[in-house]
Write a protein that holds these residues in place. Sequence first.
Motif, PDB file in Angstrom:
ATOM      1  N   LEU A  37      20.415 -11.447 -20.682  1.00  0.00           N
ATOM      2  CA  LEU A  37      19.349 -11.423 -19.676  1.00  0.00           C
ATOM      3  C   LEU A  37      18.525 -10.138 -19.750  1.00  0.00           C
ATOM      4  N   ILE A  38      19.173  -9.035 -20.125  1.00  0.00           N
ATOM      5  CA  ILE A  38      18.484  -7.747 -20.179  1.00  0.00           C
ATOM      6  C   ILE A  38      17.409  -7.738 -21.256  1.00  0.00           C
ATOM      7  N   VAL A  39      17.739  -8.268 -22.442  1.00  0.00           N
ATOM      8  CA  VAL A  39      16.777  -8.253 -23.554  1.00  0.00           C
ATOM      9  C   VAL A  39      15.487  -8.995 -23.198  1.00  0.00           C
ATOM     10  N   PRO A  40      15.551 -10.266 -22.762  1.00  0.00           N
ATOM     11  CA  PRO A  40      14.285 -10.920 -22.376  1.00  0.00           C
ATOM     12  C   PRO A  40      13.628 -10.266 -21.160  1.00  0.00           C
TER      13      PRO A  40
ATOM     14  N   ILE B 182      16.487  -4.798 -27.799  1.00  0.00           N
ATOM     15  CA  ILE B 182      17.925  -4.871 -28.079  1.00  0.00           C
ATOM     16  C   ILE B 182      18.555  -3.484 -27.976  1.00  0.00           C
ATOM     17  N   GLY B 183      17.922  -2.496 -28.609  1.00  0.00           N
ATOM     18  CA  GLY B 183      18.433  -1.137 -28.542  1.00  0.00           C
ATOM     19  C   GLY B 183      18.430  -0.593 -27.122  1.00  0.00           C
TER      20      GLY B 183
ATOM     21  N   GLY C 196      16.434   5.379 -33.653  1.00  0.00           N
ATOM     22  CA  GLY C 196      15.185   5.565 -32.915  1.00  0.00           C
ATOM     23  C   GLY C 196      14.612   4.300 -32.324  1.00  0.00           C
ATOM     24  N   THR C 197      15.447   3.289 -32.041  1.00  0.00           N
ATOM     25  CA  THR C 197      14.934   2.019 -31.517  1.00  0.00           C
ATOM     26  C   THR C 197      15.009   1.919 -29.996  1.00  0.00           C
TER      27      THR C 197
ATOM     28  N   GLY D   9      25.182 -10.910 -30.722  1.00  0.00           N
ATOM     29  CA  GLY D   9      25.126 -11.008 -29.269  1.00  0.00           C
ATOM     30  C   GLY D   9      25.947 -12.167 -28.737  1.00  0.00           C
ATOM     31  N   GLY D  10      26.155 -12.158 -27.415  1.00  0.00           N
ATOM     32  CA  GLY D  10      26.839 -13.268 -26.772  1.00  0.00           C
ATOM     33  C   GLY D  10      28.352 -13.182 -26.765  1.00  0.00           C
TER      34      GLY D  10
END
Length: 262
Positions: free
Chosen positions: A164-167, A181-182, A69-70, A25-26
Amino acid sequence: MPSITIVLSLLSGALVGLSLGLIGGGGSILAVPLMAYVVHLPPHVAIGTSAVAVAASAFTNLLGHARAGTVKWPCAITFGLSGVLGAAAGAQLGKSVNGQVLLAGFGALMVLVALLMLRPRREGHDAQVRLGRASAARLLPPLIGTGFAVGALSGFFGIGGGFLIVPGLVTATAMPLLNAIGSSLVSVTTFGATTAASYAASGLVDWPVAGLFVLGGLAGGYIGVRSARVLAGRRRALTFVFSGVVAVVGLYVIARGVARLL
């Protein structure tokens, strides 16, 4: 297209792909400064072209997570659709802002991202979370609100916004980190595509450079994923190093933007 531009576009994409594959990421936050200061695209064209590359990269990674499937599809789609509205508004606003002001603000965002990367990622606890009739009243408000806000930021700066989306998904739904994450890749793809479409409509996308950047990113990502297996025990150290690189580049972008304005 000059040969040097072709080489620099490929190498810049490879660098972003390498960082994404290596630490997960990043890396896409580097796309705009690389396009602006290495490939030498004008500020708004750099942002529009970066959005194309980010969307393409995210879609490629999304396919892998979908097969595994995540992806929590109802939550991911709700977040993504809300963010598309924000991304469209953010992109429209970004195009009206002075290019050097926009780059200086982007540099400040890079420093923030560098700091956020040093924080441990919070893990959700509800592996069975599902958006449906029973959970709609609880899940829809945070998903829609957070999605719109993150989408607006993504559209304004031409970034994927995964950091920002993940948290945001974990906070809104308590889903496990792997699912977040998926699922986040649905939003990164749609936000990037929305921003790219807005900039493309204004003639602010360099399509050949975008294609070369994506091609370089695929090669860099392949190397990064393979290297990550070897360097798995040093992942935290790599994150610290990469965070430092992002912060330094961010400060450089701020300095360049302010200097141009003065």
